[in-house]
Design a protein around this motif. Structure first.
Motif, PDB file in Angstrom:
ATOM      1  N   MET A   1       4.398  11.205 -15.492  1.00  0.00           N
ATOM      2  CA  MET A   1       4.998   9.994 -16.000  1.00  0.00           C
ATOM      3  C   MET A   1       4.020   8.853 -15.906  1.00  0.00           C
ATOM      4  O   MET A   1       3.505   8.546 -14.841  1.00  0.00           O
ATOM      5  N   THR A   2       3.700   8.222 -17.029  1.00  0.00           N
ATOM      6  CA  THR A   2       2.819   7.069 -17.037  1.00  0.00           C
ATOM      7  C   THR A   2       3.652   5.804 -17.002  1.00  0.00           C
ATOM      8  O   THR A   2       4.845   5.826 -17.352  1.00  0.00           O
TER       9      THR A   2
ATOM     10  N   SER B   1       1.009  13.675 -14.221  1.00  0.00           N
ATOM     11  CA  SER B   1       1.722  12.438 -13.911  1.00  0.00           C
ATOM     12  C   SER B   1       2.463  12.613 -12.590  1.00  0.00           C
ATOM     13  O   SER B   1       2.635  13.731 -12.097  1.00  0.00           O
ATOM     14  N   THR B   2       2.894  11.499 -12.007  1.00  0.00           N
ATOM     15  CA  THR B   2       3.564  11.527 -10.703  1.00  0.00           C
ATOM     16  C   THR B   2       4.821  10.675 -10.749  1.00  0.00           C
ATOM     17  O   THR B   2       4.841   9.592 -11.346  1.00  0.00           O
ATOM     18  N   LEU B   3       5.862  11.175 -10.126  1.00  0.00           N
ATOM     19  CA  LEU B   3       7.153  10.508 -10.063  1.00  0.00           C
ATOM     20  C   LEU B   3       7.633  10.475  -8.624  1.00  0.00           C
ATOM     21  O   LEU B   3       7.401  11.423  -7.866  1.00  0.00           O
TER      22      LEU B   3
ATOM     23  N   VAL C   1      13.008  11.087   0.271  1.00  0.00           N
ATOM     24  CA  VAL C   1      12.054  10.605  -0.731  1.00  0.00           C
ATOM     25  C   VAL C   1      11.280  11.802  -1.265  1.00  0.00           C
ATOM     26  O   VAL C   1      10.636  12.528  -0.502  1.00  0.00           O
ATOM     27  N   LEU C   2      11.348  12.000  -2.569  1.00  0.00           N
ATOM     28  CA  LEU C   2      10.640  13.083  -3.226  1.00  0.00           C
ATOM     29  C   LEU C   2       9.423  12.542  -3.968  1.00  0.00           C
ATOM     30  O   LEU C   2       9.525  11.559  -4.705  1.00  0.00           O
ATOM     31  N   LYS C   3       8.286  13.194  -3.783  1.00  0.00           N
ATOM     32  CA  LYS C   3       7.106  12.939  -4.598  1.00  0.00           C
ATOM     33  C   LYS C   3       6.907  14.151  -5.492  1.00  0.00           C
ATOM     34  O   LYS C   3       6.717  15.269  -5.008  1.00  0.00           O
TER      35      LYS C   3
END
Length: 263
Positions: free
Chosen positions: A1-2, A105-107, A172-174
């Motif tokens: 995700m950008t 990407s990272t969320l 909290v999820l990464k």
């Protein structure tokens, strides 16, 4: 995700008001503070940064008060609590403003979760993002009481923290989306307002959820969920202000996060 994949909200202004960097952006938020107490969450469209109201259903999930709190975490009144276990389960979905899961990407996703006191620990409870389940898994996964990550069905990666009736947990999820299997890291009860912990409490490296466009409240009854945040950084989902709620009404603001120490 950008950062351009989602709509930016007025949260950036709120962040500057309290002196936090605007880079700590909450993309989607629901604290269940926009709904009438006692109403079903079905069809409700409060919060910000979503593509649709809460849909689907099953076991009813109602808006309750006063809501869950966690020291150092900004919170708003209201929460979502499922009725006692019955022949159905709660499965309430909400579309994201745009799909997530693009490779490289990272969320970040966070929420508060509590199995209700006065009842035996319900079979399972948590939140799905696509095919990944975050929370306490059910009997088909071996009745493991620990919070963790599950996906595909019955394949779990547990943390060392067990669910206990009446106790609120901060999850909290990464999600690091990669070609092939994605990398998921779960932090259980991290300190709000501090940097991302160096070590996760649970990890999953055997699942590729592809692109997905929804989250889902998913439990078998007697669970309360609250303060759902999706953002582009750990800071965004673990200490940023609540969109649209005056700071003086929030729980856990000020210097609490700096002063709180792990017992």
């Amino acid at each position: 995700m950008t950062p351009t994949a989602f709509r930016r909200t007025a949260l950036a202004l709120a962040l500057t008001v309290v002196g936090l960097p605007s880079a700590r952006a909450v993309v989607s938020y629901d604290g269940f503070n926009d709904y009438a107490i006692g109403s079903s969450i079905w069809g409700q469209d409060g919060g910000s940064g979503w593509g649709r109201s809460w849909q689907d259903g099953g076991l009813e999930v109602q808006v309750t008060a006063p809501g869950l709190t966690y020291a150092g975490l900004p919170t708003a009144p209201g929460a979502a609590t499922s009725l006692p276990p019955s022949s159905s389960v709660a499965w309430y979905t909400r579309l994201l403003a745009a799909p997530v899961g693009i490779d490289n990407s990272t969320l970040y996703l966070s929420f508060l979760l509590r199995p209700e006191a006065g009842q035996p620990l319900s079979d399972y409870g948590g939140l799905n993002i696509g095919d990944l389940f975050v929370g306490k898994s059910g009997i088909n996964a071996g009745s493991d009481p620990r919070y963790g990550l599950e996906g595909p069905i019955d394949i779990i990666s547990p943390s060392g923290v067990a669910a206990s009736p009446g106790e609120t947990v901060f999850l909290v999820l990464k999600a690091s989306f990669r070609p092939g299997n994605d990398h998921f890291d779960l932090f259980v009860n991290p300190l709000p307002g501090l940097p991302e912990p160096a070590t996760a409490n649970a990890t999953k490296r055997d699942l590729d959820i592809g692109t997905t466009d929804f989250i889902a409240i998913n439990n078998a009854g007697n669970w309360t969920i609250d303060e759902i945040r999706i953002g582009d950084s750990f800071a965004a989902v673990s200490g940023a202000p609540v969109p649209g709620v005056p700071a003086l009404l929030l729980g856990g603001l000020g210097v609490l996060a700096a002063r709180r120490v792990r017992s």
